[in-house]
Design an enzyme around this catalytic site. Structure first.
Site, PDB file in Angstrom:
ATOM      1  N   LEU A  21       1.175  -0.954  -0.061  1.00  0.00           N
ATOM      2  CA  LEU A  21       0.298   0.088   0.025  1.00  0.00           C
ATOM      3  C   LEU A  21       1.053   1.189  -0.132  1.00  0.00           C
ATOM      4  CD1 LEU A  21      -2.557  -1.005   2.977  1.00  0.00           C
ATOM      5  CD2 LEU A  21      -2.775  -1.401   0.579  1.00  0.00           C
ATOM      6  N   SER A  22       2.312   0.867   0.498  1.00  0.00           N
ATOM      7  CA  SER A  22       2.508   1.794   0.692  1.00  0.00           C
ATOM      8  C   SER A  22       3.232   3.347  -1.358  1.00  0.00           C
ATOM      9  CB  SER A  22       4.249   1.482   0.478  1.00  0.00           C
ATOM     10  OG  SER A  22       4.292   0.722   2.038  1.00  0.00           O
ATOM     11  N   LYS A  69      13.765  -6.591   5.648  1.00  0.00           N
ATOM     12  CA  LYS A  69      14.152  -5.909   7.155  1.00  0.00           C
ATOM     13  C   LYS A  69      15.602  -6.063   7.484  1.00  0.00           C
ATOM     14  CE  LYS A  69       9.764  -3.918   7.403  1.00  0.00           C
ATOM     15  NZ  LYS A  69       8.839  -4.146   9.045  1.00  0.00           N
ATOM     16  N   ASP A 105       8.921   1.366  12.999  1.00  0.00           N
ATOM     17  CA  ASP A 105       7.336   0.379  13.296  1.00  0.00           C
ATOM     18  C   ASP A 105       7.558   1.101  14.923  1.00  0.00           C
ATOM     19  OD1 ASP A 105       6.970  -0.775  10.306  1.00  0.00           O
ATOM     20  OD2 ASP A 105       8.187  -2.148  11.265  1.00  0.00           O
ATOM     21  N   ALA A 129       7.231 -12.930  17.836  1.00  0.00           N
ATOM     22  CA  ALA A 129       8.489 -12.709  18.433  1.00  0.00           C
ATOM     23  C   ALA A 129       9.021 -12.230  16.861  1.00  0.00           C
ATOM     24  CB  ALA A 129       9.212 -13.611  19.231  1.00  0.00           C
ATOM     25  N   ASN A 151       4.826 -17.028  21.669  1.00  0.00           N
ATOM     26  CA  ASN A 151       4.595 -16.556  20.342  1.00  0.00           C
ATOM     27  C   ASN A 151       5.078 -18.313  20.591  1.00  0.00           C
ATOM     28  OD1 ASN A 151       5.487 -16.625  18.218  1.00  0.00           O
ATOM     29  ND2 ASN A 151       7.326 -17.433  18.694  1.00  0.00           N
ATOM     30  N   THR A 153       6.799 -20.259  18.283  1.00  0.00           N
ATOM     31  CA  THR A 153       7.221 -20.795  18.898  1.00  0.00           C
ATOM     32  C   THR A 153       8.080 -20.959  20.110  1.00  0.00           C
ATOM     33  OG1 THR A 153       7.806 -21.305  16.842  1.00  0.00           O
ATOM     34  CG2 THR A 153       9.832 -21.918  17.715  1.00  0.00           C
ATOM     35  N   TYR A 215      -3.095  -5.535   8.698  1.00  0.00           N
ATOM     36  CA  TYR A 215      -3.868  -3.887   8.362  1.00  0.00           C
ATOM     37  C   TYR A 215      -4.548  -4.738   6.725  1.00  0.00           C
ATOM     38  CZ  TYR A 215       0.442  -3.898   5.238  1.00  0.00           C
ATOM     39  OH  TYR A 215       1.431  -3.667   4.742  1.00  0.00           O
ATOM     40  N   GLY A 236      -4.089  -2.035  12.275  1.00  0.00           N
ATOM     41  CA  GLY A 236      -3.384  -2.022  11.556  1.00  0.00           C
ATOM     42  C   GLY A 236      -2.973  -0.835  10.944  1.00  0.00           C
TER      43      GLY A 236
END
Ligand code: NAP
Length: 275
Positions: A21-22, A69, A105, A129, A151, A153, A215, A236
């Site tokens: 959506l950016s 990221k 974020d 996580a 989480n 895991t 979101y 979101g």
């Protein structure tokens, strides 16, 4: 569009990017502020090449999304404090060939939550996580929030809890942990697989503030279930707009036109959900 040589270039790298959506959000913001710039989606599996290209072509700013990221960090010249702590950035600013990385974020989580509640002294359960949970955790801790992590895991959850010096709670023990705030930081509930919850419905209480980072759809099953039990929902979408607003500020030095960005995201989401 005025295709002058002064036109500044921005974009997002990630893979896949079909859902991003950016471009809609940032192009609407540039247009609103009368900035001669264009923001494009660069779907790539080569974050190193993308950063080299950014320097070579003078691309001013880049958003970074899944799965780059973390991968992009070694190719930057500087990284902000949250980026260093989490090992992940979602924003790159090109200052005359020097690439600076930021993680927006965490600030976005805080701004979205603070629309509905004060944070200092509250207890917050983070579900998940991954990178987004790490960013939320460090930013909330800096705001004086007591944290709990759960989480799927355990090992990954325990490693985040240890980095935050807070308890890890196994998923089957999360009901009744006394949290005031819950943050859902997994992809569970994301369109098109929108039919199950990451934790039991019994976790929600009246007046609890509940954020879902997902979101799409705008109202996830998680937020629907929370709302049905009297909890206060934080979408979101709200976080998404705030992380983009901080990117806009870093790139342009201007305050972001929040309403225009929100409108662009909602329009794009409405189209997406219908398809
Ligand atoms: P990530 O690094 O891939 O982390 C994924 C996390 O979700 C892990 O904790 C993983 O648990 C858990 N998970 C994945 N699938 C699951 C399932 N089926 N059931 C239970 N747990 C599951 O992702 P991320 O970057 O942290 O992002 C997490 C979510 O936040 C994504 O949906 C992303 O789109 C969203 N996000 C939203 C914004 C925004 O602006 N609104 C910003 C950033 C991220 P395991 O450890 O067990 O694998």
């Amino acid at each position: 569009m005025n295709m002058e040589s002064r036109l500044a270039l921005f974009g997002v790298i990630g893979h896949p990017l079909g859902h991003s959506l950016s471009p809609a959000m940032h192009n609407a913001a540039f247009s609103e502020k009368g900035i001669q710039a264009v923001y494009l989606a660069f779907e790539t599996l080569d974050p190193e090449g993308a950063m080299r290209g950014m320097r070579a072509l003078g691309i001013r700013g880049m958003s970074v999304t899944h799965p780059h990221k973390r991968e992009v960090v070694p190719f930057l010249d500087e990284v902000d404090d949250l980026g260093r702590r989490t090992g992940a950035v979602n924003t790159v600013l090109n200052v005359q060939g020097r690439l600076k990385g930021f993680n927006t974020d965490g600030a976005a989580v805080i701004r979205a939550l603070e629309e509905k509640t004060t944070l200092a002294g509250k207890t917050c359960l983070i579900i998940g996580a991954g990178g987004a949970a790490w960013a939320a955790g460090f930013s909330l801790k800096a705001r004086g929030v007591r944290l709990l992590v759960t989480n799927r895991t355990s090992a990954r959850g325990e490693s985040l809890a240890s980095a935050l010096s807070c308890p890890f709670v196994p998923l089957h023990e999360v009901v009744g942990c006394g949290q005031d705030v819950i943050i859902q930081a997994t992809p569970v509930g994301m369109y098109p697989e929108t039919d199950y919850l990451p934790v039991p419905e019994g976790i929600f209480r009246e007046g609890m503030v509940v954020m879902d980072m997902v979101y799409n759809p705008m109202e996830t099953p998680f937020l629907k279930a929370a709302g049905a039990r009297g909890s206060i929902a934080v979408s979101g979408r709200s976080m998404f707009v705030y992380q983009g607003a901080e990117q806009f500020r870093l790139w342009t030095g201007l305050e972001a036109p929040l309403d225009v960005m929100r409108g662009a995201v909602e329009t794009a989401l409405r189209k997406r959900v219908l398809h």
